[in-house]
Write a protein that holds these residues in place. Structure first.
Motif, PDB file in Angstrom:
ATOM      1  N   THR A   1    -103.349  27.740  -3.965  1.00 50.36           N
ATOM      2  CA  THR A   1    -103.002  28.548  -3.059  1.00 50.36           C
ATOM      3  C   THR A   1    -102.885  30.085  -3.892  1.00 50.36           C
ATOM      4  O   THR A   1    -102.930  30.975  -3.671  1.00 50.36           O
ATOM      5  CB  THR A   1    -101.404  28.270  -2.452  1.00 50.36           C
TER       6      THR A   1
ATOM      7  N   THR B   1    -105.749  20.596  -1.927  1.00 47.45           N
ATOM      8  CA  THR B   1    -106.430  20.590  -0.616  1.00 47.45           C
ATOM      9  C   THR B   1    -107.813  20.215  -0.812  1.00 47.45           C
ATOM     10  O   THR B   1    -108.308  20.894  -1.839  1.00 47.45           O
ATOM     11  CB  THR B   1    -105.949  21.910  -0.032  1.00 47.45           C
TER      12      THR B   1
ATOM     13  N   SER C   1    -105.641  36.461   7.814  1.00 45.13           N
ATOM     14  CA  SER C   1    -105.678  34.872   7.944  1.00 45.13           C
ATOM     15  C   SER C   1    -107.152  34.738   8.589  1.00 45.13           C
ATOM     16  O   SER C   1    -107.701  33.696   7.927  1.00 45.13           O
ATOM     17  CB  SER C   1    -104.744  34.760   8.926  1.00 45.13           C
TER      18      SER C   1
ATOM     19  N   LEU D   1    -104.988  28.046   5.774  1.00 49.74           N
ATOM     20  CA  LEU D   1    -105.129  26.614   5.346  1.00 49.74           C
ATOM     21  C   LEU D   1    -104.777  25.545   6.616  1.00 49.74           C
ATOM     22  O   LEU D   1    -105.346  24.648   6.802  1.00 49.74           O
ATOM     23  CB  LEU D   1    -104.387  26.296   4.164  1.00 49.74           C
ATOM     24  N   ARG D   2    -103.673  26.189   7.233  1.00 51.79           N
ATOM     25  CA  ARG D   2    -102.995  25.276   8.512  1.00 51.79           C
ATOM     26  C   ARG D   2    -103.871  25.415   9.528  1.00 51.79           C
ATOM     27  O   ARG D   2    -104.486  24.457  10.159  1.00 51.79           O
ATOM     28  CB  ARG D   2    -102.097  25.781   8.939  1.00 51.79           C
TER      29      ARG D   2
ATOM     30  N   SER E   1    -104.735  17.998   3.201  1.00 53.27           N
ATOM     31  CA  SER E   1    -104.044  18.167   2.340  1.00 53.27           C
ATOM     32  C   SER E   1    -103.304  17.098   1.688  1.00 53.27           C
ATOM     33  O   SER E   1    -102.769  16.115   2.361  1.00 53.27           O
ATOM     34  CB  SER E   1    -102.772  19.072   2.819  1.00 53.27           C
TER      35      SER E   1
ATOM     36  N   PRO F   1     -98.889  34.869   0.114  1.00 52.85           N
ATOM     37  CA  PRO F   1     -98.878  33.275   0.474  1.00 52.85           C
ATOM     38  C   PRO F   1     -98.971  32.641   1.572  1.00 52.85           C
ATOM     39  O   PRO F   1     -99.424  31.710   2.011  1.00 52.85           O
ATOM     40  CB  PRO F   1     -97.564  32.826  -0.504  1.00 52.85           C
ATOM     41  N   VAL F   2     -98.015  33.530   2.512  1.00 50.14           N
ATOM     42  CA  VAL F   2     -97.849  33.106   3.938  1.00 50.14           C
ATOM     43  C   VAL F   2     -99.127  33.034   4.600  1.00 50.14           C
ATOM     44  O   VAL F   2     -99.493  32.019   5.474  1.00 50.14           O
ATOM     45  CB  VAL F   2     -96.847  33.854   4.601  1.00 50.14           C
TER      46      VAL F   2
ATOM     47  N   GLN G   1    -101.385  30.372   3.423  1.00 52.95           N
ATOM     48  CA  GLN G   1    -100.935  29.002   4.290  1.00 52.95           C
ATOM     49  C   GLN G   1    -101.288  29.003   5.668  1.00 52.95           C
ATOM     50  O   GLN G   1    -101.726  28.130   5.991  1.00 52.95           O
ATOM     51  CB  GLN G   1     -99.393  28.793   3.828  1.00 52.95           C
ATOM     52  N   LYS G   2    -101.129  30.030   6.287  1.00 55.74           N
ATOM     53  CA  LYS G   2    -101.577  30.105   7.935  1.00 55.74           C
ATOM     54  C   LYS G   2    -103.180  29.771   7.878  1.00 55.74           C
ATOM     55  O   LYS G   2    -103.509  29.085   8.786  1.00 55.74           O
ATOM     56  CB  LYS G   2    -101.410  31.384   8.158  1.00 55.74           C
TER      57      LYS G   2
END
Length: 468
Positions: free
Chosen positions: A29, A64, A6, A47-48, A58, A40-41, A44-45
């Motif tokens: 994604t 995004t 990440s 991106l958060r 977003s 994908p997890v 997403q982490k």
């Protein structure tokens, strides 16, 4: 592995964002998963993280995008000066007792006991039980849970001699902590612009509450034996005050406990003048070589309005206090309480009641008494050895603090700065005077964390005093 992946994606995208124009769309994604060979997890982490840093935004159902960089500009809030006008009352700054400090300093300034002195197991269990009950969804009566009202009433009633009428549950109002209670009392019983007698020094929170309400404080000097009854009588006569705020048991900051004779003299004075004694029994559960002996246990005529908090002895998360007041004053106070707070959380009341009615509560209080005695004596010994010019006028028989008089030539502000630079935080005594300070004082809390560092704290304070 997921964290490092990440972070790798975050760094790569941050580099790309730095050269991308505002509004540029990031790959999907699915594309990022393929590009960085990550799940994908993990994507997403990443991106958060970038969203949290304000670099991207977003747009649901769209994608995004790189956020536009907003140039910081100063804001002119001058219009508020005219809108607010001159403050009606000067509000003192919050006391240093509320400061949070790093873990690498020795803290002697706090107004709260360390969590090691709290009934942690009882509190955690009580919260668990409360979460399973109706208190988390019920709206309680404005005056409080009847069972908790009864507990406060029975506690005071058990200390009353035969011949006096003990309070009942309907004499009790449950409040969201004693600080809120003081504001309510000063507003309902005294009112803005009117005089209130107060010990000097006294609890800084009472001084703050009076300033917020606009009450005019009349200081009554209080020494190692408490206030002089003649000074109280004179102040009532000169000002026409109808109330006296006091802490007869283990006063904050001095630790003083009034003698039986002084208690009787003060009661006679307030009765003579048709006045209220607002008794703050904040340290009821912190007796060391003596037990709290409330004046309210000597009065059933409604002259003593009795306030007892559970916040310091149960948990700072359980802001619950009980106010015992008889007669028409109760209705006036209850009306103000409803206007300010409507009611106290039923869940917090249930937790407080659960803790104080457990058999282990009494065992816990006995343990706290022993621990406070050891801590108090350890700090006194350290100061006597390393800071002998810091004079302790009386050894407190209860409470959480030492009250020390320093030489008049000491620069108190500089001393607090010098101590902090050495790694120990102290409480300057000026905050506890309702008018000009009567001297140079320190309030040191011996119930805080790491009592093993008290000897070092005494040495550092002694060094700072010597430097002046």
């Amino acid at each position: 592995m997921s964290n490092s992946s990440s972070e790798r994606i975050v760094e790569a995208l941050r580099t790309w964002i730095a050269t991308a124009p505002a509004g540029a769309q990031l790959p999907s994604t699915r594309q990022l998963v393929a590009q960085y060979e990550a799940s994908p997890v993990t994507v997403q982490k990443a991106l958060r993280t970038l969203i949290g840093q304000g670099l991207i935004e977003s747009r649901p159902g769209v994608g995004t995008f790189v956020r536009a960089i907003r140039t910081a500009r100063p804001h002119d809030y001058g219009w508020q000066t005219a809108a607010l006008g001159t403050p009606a009352h000067h509000i003192p700054n919050l006391s240093s007792a509320l400061r949070t400090t790093p873990n690498d300093v020795i803290s002697l300034h706090s107004g709260y006991p360390d969590k090691e002195l709290l009934p942690q197991r009882l509190v955690r269990a009580a919260f668990t039980r409360a979460a399973r009950g109706d208190s988390v969804v019920d709206r309680p009566a404005a005056a409080g849970l009847p069972e908790l009202q009864s507990w406060f009433a029975s506690q005071l009633g058990a200390m009353m001699p035969a011949g006096l009428t003990a309070p009942v549950a309907s004499d009790v109002v449950i409040l969201p902590g004693s600080q809120s209670g003081l504001s309510t009392l000063f507003r309902a019983l005294i009112g803005a612009g009117r005089p209130l007698l107060i010990e000097s020094p006294s609890y800084w929170g009472a001084i703050l509450a009076a300033a917020q309400v606009g009450v005019r404080l009349i200081p009554v000097p209080s020494g190692p034996n408490g206030p002089n009854p003649e000074d109280i009588e004179r102040a009532f006569v000169q000002t026409g005050a109808r109330a006296f705020y006091a802490q007869p048991n283990f006063a904050n900051p001095t630790g003083i406990q009034w003698s039986t004779q002084l208690c009787e003299s003060v009661l006679q004075i307030v009765r003579k003048h048709g006045a209220f004694l607002i008794e703050d029994d904040w340290a009821h559960d912190f007796g060391i070589t003596a037990d709290s002996a409330p004046l309210a246990a000597r009065d059933d005529s409604g002259h003593v309005v009795y306030l007892r908090s559970l916040t310091k002895s149960v948990s700072p998360a359980v802001r619950v206090a009980g106010l015992i007041v008889r007669g028409p004053a109760r209705e006036r106070i209850l009306a103000d309480t409803q206007a300010q707070n409507m009611y106290v959380s039923a869940a917090l009341q249930a937790v407080a009641l659960d803790v104080v009615t457990q058999p282990a509560w009494r065992t816990h209080l006995r343990s706290v008494r022993q621990q406070l005695a050891a801590r108090r004596d350890l700090l006194i010994t350290a100061l006597a050895e390393h800071a002998p010019t810091a004079h302790l006028e009386s050894v407190p028989r209860g409470g959480l603090n030492l009250w020390l008089r320093l030489a008049d030539e000491i620069n108190l502000h500089q001393l607090t700065v010098d101590c902090e630079s050495r790694g120990v935080i102290i409480g300057a005594g000026d905050h506890w005077f309702p008018a000009e300070p009567a001297g140079r004082y320190l309030r040191l809390n011996y119930s805080g964390a790491n009592p093993g560092a008290f000897t070092e704290a005494g040495r550092l304070i002694g060094q700072a005093i010597q430097a002046q």
